[in-house]
Design an enzyme around this catalytic site. Structure first.
Site, short mmCIF file in Angstrom:
data_model
loop_
_atom_site.label_atom_id
_atom_site.label_comp_id
_atom_site.label_asym_id
_atom_site.label_seq_id
_atom_site.Cartn_x
_atom_site.Cartn_y
_atom_site.Cartn_z
N PHE A 77 -7.34 -7.62 16.71
CA PHE A 77 -8.81 -7.70 16.60
C PHE A 77 -9.29 -7.64 15.15
O PHE A 77 -10.48 -7.49 14.88
CB PHE A 77 -9.46 -6.59 17.43
CG PHE A 77 -9.26 -6.78 18.90
CD1 PHE A 77 -9.80 -7.88 19.54
CD2 PHE A 77 -8.49 -5.89 19.63
CE1 PHE A 77 -9.60 -8.09 20.90
CE2 PHE A 77 -8.28 -6.09 21.00
CZ PHE A 77 -8.84 -7.19 21.63
N HIS A 78 -8.37 -7.73 14.22
CA HIS A 78 -8.74 -7.77 12.79
C HIS A 78 -9.15 -9.20 12.45
O HIS A 78 -8.48 -10.16 12.83
CB HIS A 78 -7.53 -7.35 11.95
CG HIS A 78 -7.86 -6.99 10.53
ND1 HIS A 78 -8.34 -7.90 9.62
CD2 HIS A 78 -7.76 -5.82 9.87
CE1 HIS A 78 -8.52 -7.30 8.45
NE2 HIS A 78 -8.18 -6.03 8.58
N TRP B 273 -9.72 -1.39 12.77
CA TRP B 273 -9.26 0.00 12.70
C TRP B 273 -10.41 1.00 12.56
O TRP B 273 -10.16 2.20 12.48
CB TRP B 273 -8.21 0.20 11.61
CG TRP B 273 -8.43 -0.48 10.29
CD1 TRP B 273 -7.83 -1.62 9.85
CD2 TRP B 273 -9.30 -0.05 9.21
NE1 TRP B 273 -8.27 -1.96 8.59
CE2 TRP B 273 -9.17 -1.00 8.16
CE3 TRP B 273 -10.17 1.03 9.02
CZ2 TRP B 273 -9.86 -0.91 6.96
CZ3 TRP B 273 -10.87 1.12 7.83
CH2 TRP B 273 -10.70 0.17 6.82
N GLU C 199 0.83 -1.21 0.00
CA GLU C 199 0.00 0.00 0.00
C GLU C 199 0.87 1.26 0.00
O GLU C 199 0.79 2.09 0.92
CB GLU C 199 -0.96 -0.02 1.20
CG GLU C 199 -1.94 -1.16 1.12
CD GLU C 199 -3.06 -1.09 2.17
OE1 GLU C 199 -2.85 -0.45 3.21
OE2 GLU C 199 -4.13 -1.68 1.95
N GLU D 256 -3.17 -5.35 15.23
CA GLU D 256 -4.18 -5.97 14.37
C GLU D 256 -4.76 -7.24 14.97
O GLU D 256 -5.33 -8.07 14.26
CB GLU D 256 -3.62 -6.18 12.96
CG GLU D 256 -3.32 -4.83 12.33
CD GLU D 256 -2.92 -4.88 10.87
OE1 GLU D 256 -2.09 -5.73 10.52
OE2 GLU D 256 -3.43 -4.05 10.09
N GLU E 109 -6.34 -7.86 -0.88
CA GLU E 109 -6.69 -7.89 0.54
C GLU E 109 -8.15 -7.49 0.72
O GLU E 109 -8.63 -6.56 0.06
CB GLU E 109 -5.85 -6.90 1.35
CG GLU E 109 -4.41 -7.28 1.51
CD GLU E 109 -3.68 -6.26 2.37
OE1 GLU E 109 -4.31 -5.69 3.28
OE2 GLU E 109 -2.50 -6.02 2.12
C1 GLA Z 1 -4.09 -2.98 4.75
C2 GLA Z 1 -2.67 -3.46 4.91
C3 GLA Z 1 -2.57 -4.71 5.73
C4 GLA Z 1 -3.44 -4.64 6.96
C5 GLA Z 1 -4.84 -4.31 6.55
C6 GLA Z 1 -5.80 -4.22 7.70
O1 GLA Z 1 -4.74 -3.64 3.74
O2 GLA Z 1 -2.06 -3.69 3.68
O3 GLA Z 1 -1.22 -4.88 6.10
O4 GLA Z 1 -2.94 -3.67 7.82
O5 GLA Z 1 -4.86 -3.06 5.89
O6 GLA Z 1 -7.11 -3.97 7.27
#
Ligand code: GLA
Length: 685
Positions: free
Chosen positions: A354-355, A312, A151, A352, A304
């Site tokens: 809780f993701h 988040w 990203e 992350e 993703e």
């Molecule tokens: C982005 C990032 C990942 C992760 C996700 C969480 O997509 O690339 O590493 O942090 O967000 O939603």
């Protein structure tokens, strides 16, 4: 040679971060991945500190072990360059690699992404670790593609960035005089004597120079792209074959992805539609159309997404497995050849934890994981659509520099975000099942029956000539509010706007008018639309017809209905001259829909399955028709409609649903589609 997509099925998997787990877990991961139908994982995204624990000392054996295990399990790897999160030693040894905000705050380690894209030291170290990884694993049989960074989206205002910005400006303008001209530095005594005086747009006492701000946006996008390109070049020294990509973020404000597309062998995107937003999946379709269009319709990868919550958002609504499945299949319907998640195994530690993930903390015997397995099985059945493309009769124009310019400081209203406008224009198209591509304003427009430009704030001579030629060749063009107002340096075009296309529209805007809350009334002409009243809200251009052939279809109310704005009485809001339309204000959803549907109908745009209930999305990809039920109710689809949408004879067609293998002919009664369920019908072979 153009690298090609290596997998014969829709790829399924996610980010895999084995460095966060003991070795003992790796084997279990591979076994569970196999059971879930996982075919592709992205490895190494955040592994820099494990791969290079001290400057120049690489430890790669653990990664080899992971790749070996995955390969033995039949799982392919998208191998990342670990450059998104430098180890603390980089910042400690070289503080100038750390980015600085426009307020002068230097960001530090302890999170991730703490690097300046312009730092030569960061770039050198990033290339060194990229080289080590590429050299070690280019021949590894598990690796099928490469993933540069993560990203890419950093922005820096430090002295290091200032230096790079000056170099970029030197290339663009050649001389300080030309820069002064382009930035109109006569305003507010900003004239520069030398390049050394030029800075990024840092925090200043009052509004900053809009041309400087726009160039800094362009520069930042180019710097991020340069990181991608140079890491890709290092990979190419070791691997001439496999596709290289980086994960984009849809309509991401810091990078002009249209300008990156040539460098990506395949486009990959990360998508996290918000379950709390009732139009999230309509907007997701638009993003998917953008992503697919970046490389002219080439299939792309959903790199993703989330099986449920993301951790988040402030109040993080989760989603059901059925919703996750619907979102995933929607991406395939819009051209994705991969459905991947962040991440495979839910994190135990760190921000992350809780993701959501494909494998939740509570283990494989969970609703979320059951949904993942079901999706894996679904995707395996969609092999016939891999590599196939779609076609659209309508292009929506989207331009990052227009977005940046219109969102700058000191513009007439903050209620006219081009992305909001684009989404507002796309929604009635989605509702009517009109397939769209999202195209750059200089992109190829041949073949589109209609081109809609909802928010093209910046128009230069090249774009104006391109659009003029499109209309001259018989195309329908619909322009939105606040269009064609500035040039490439944010200077106002002189005269009525859109200045460079006034002759095509036979109309022009003499004043840009933000509106009081509650809006102001306008009236349909009563022949093409209406009669009836419309409340134009937030913004209107004070427009008028400038040619005898121009029809005014919607005009602001008479002066007595516009207290304080009497001078706008009777001003045009929607005009049409042949196939060239102007929509100069922000219209309520239904009224905008009426205008756009009419323009498209007149252009001969023919969407499929007109009879299906609202909320049923229909897209055609290759020879497959995807029908996605976004509603909470069972819907019934006419099989003859499905056949027609596939250009088959409704009297004799025999169709199969790829997901269920169910077959139906037009002698059957209608097909029922449960809430949030999906049908992928093809002619039976
Ligand atoms: C982005 C990032 C990942 C992760 C996700 C969480 O997509 O690339 O590493 O942090 O967000 O939603």
């Amino acid at each position: 040679m153009t690298p090609t997509w290596p997998l014969p099925t829709i790829a399924f998997g996610g980010d895999y971060n084995p460095e966060q787990w003991d070795r003992s877990v790796w084997r279990e991961d591979v076994a569970l991945m196999q059971r879930a139908g996982v075919t592709l994982v992205t490895v190494g995204v955040f592994s820099w500190a494990r791969l290079e624990p001290e400057p120049g000392r690489f430890e790669l054996d653990w990664l080899r072990e992971v790749l070996d295990l995955l390969h033995a399990g039949g799982i392919a790897v998208d191998l990342a360059t670990p450059t998104a999160s430098p180890p603390p030693w980089l910042g400690a040894l070289h503080p100038e690699t750390l980015p600085v905000t426009s307020d002068g705050v230097r960001l530090t380690w302890g999170s991730r992404n703490q690097f300046s894209p312009s730092s030569p030291v960061y770039r050198e170290r990033a290339l060194a670790v990229t080289r080590a990884v590429a050299q070690a694993f280019a021949d590894h049989p598990a690796v099928v593609m490469w993933h540069v960074g993560n990203e890419l989206g950093q922005v820096d205002h430090s002295d290091v960035a200032a230096h790079a910005f000056r170099r970029w400006l030197t290339e663009r303008y050649g001389s300080v005089e030309a820069l002064n001209e382009a930035w109109a530095t006569a305003v507010w005594s900003q004239g520069y004597r030398s390049w050394e005086e030029v800075q990024p747009p840092r925090t200043a006492p009052y509004h900053r120079n809009p041309a400087q701000a726009l160039d800094f946006r362009r520069f930042t996008s180019d710097e991020l792209r340069a990181l991608y390109r140079e890491q890709k070049a290092v990979i190419r020294e070791h691997d001439a074959q496999r596709p290289v990509t980086t994960n984009l973020m849809g309509f991401f404000a810091l990078a002009d992805y249209a300008s990156w597309a040539d460098d990506l062998d395949v486009v990959a995107d990360d998508a996290y539609p918000d379950p709390a937003d009732p139009r999230a999946l309509t907007d997701a379709a638009l993003t998917q159309d953008l992503v697919r269009s970046l490389r002219g319709g080439q299939p792309w990868l959903l790199m993703e997404s989330a099986t449920s919550g993301v951790g988040w958002r402030a109040h993080d609504l989760t989603k059901s497995p059925a919703r996750s499945r619907l979102e995933s299949l929607q991406a395939v319907a819009h051209g994705a050849d991969a459905v991947c998640f962040f991440q495979w195994r839910q994190a135990r530690s760190g921000p992350e934890r809780f993701h959501s993930a494909m494998l939740p903390t509570a283990g494989p015997d969970t609703a979320v994981h059951a949904g993942v397995r079901r999706l894996g099985a679904d995707l395996a059945r969609l092999a016939p659509v891999v590599g196939t493309r779609s076609s659209a009769q309508v292009a929506l124009l989207w331009d990052w520099p227009s977005w940046w310019a219109a969102r700058g400081e000191a513009v007439p209203t903050d209620r006219l975000d081009p992305l909001d406008t684009l989404r507002a224009w796309h929604r009635p198209l989605w509702d009517a099942r009109v397939a769209v591509d999202v195209v750059a304003p200089t992109g190829d427009l041949t073949g589109y029956r209609a081109v809609l430009a909802p928010a093209l704030h910046l128009i230069d001579d090249e774009v104006a000539a391109h659009l003029r030629a499109y209309v001259a060749a018989g195309g329908t063009l619909v322009l939105g509010p606040f269009t064609g107002v500035v040039d490439a340096s944010t200077h106002l075009h002189q005269g009525r706007t859109p200045a460079l296309l006034g002759d095509v529209l036979g109309a022009g805007v003499q004043e840009h008018v933000p509106l009081p809350d509650g809006g102001i009334p306008a009236r349909w002409d009563g022949s093409t639309f209406g009669p009836g009243e419309v409340l134009v809200h937030d913004f209107v251009g004070h427009a008028e017809a400038l040619s005898p052939e121009t029809e005014v279809l919607l005009a602001l109310g008479p002066a007595q209905d516009l207290p304080g704005l009497e001078h706008l009485g009777g001003a045009a809001v929607v005009t049409r001259r042949g196939a060239a339309w102007l929509v100069a204000g922000v219209l309520p959803e239904g009224d905008l829909a009426a205008v756009l549907h009419r323009a498209l109908a007149d252009a001969g745009v023919t969407p499929p399955l007109l009879g299906a209930p609202a909320g049923v999305e229909v897209t055609r990809r290759g020879d497959a028709l995807f029908v996605l039920n976004h509603t909470r109710a069972e819907v019934h689809l006419d099989i003859a409609d499905l056949a027609r949408a596939l250009d088959l004879d409704p009297a004799s067609a025999l169709l199969t649903d790829l997901l269920t293998a169910r077959q139906f002919t037009t002698t059957d009664t209608a097909v029922a589609l449960a809430p949030q369920d999906v049908l992928v019908s093809m002619e039976t072979r």
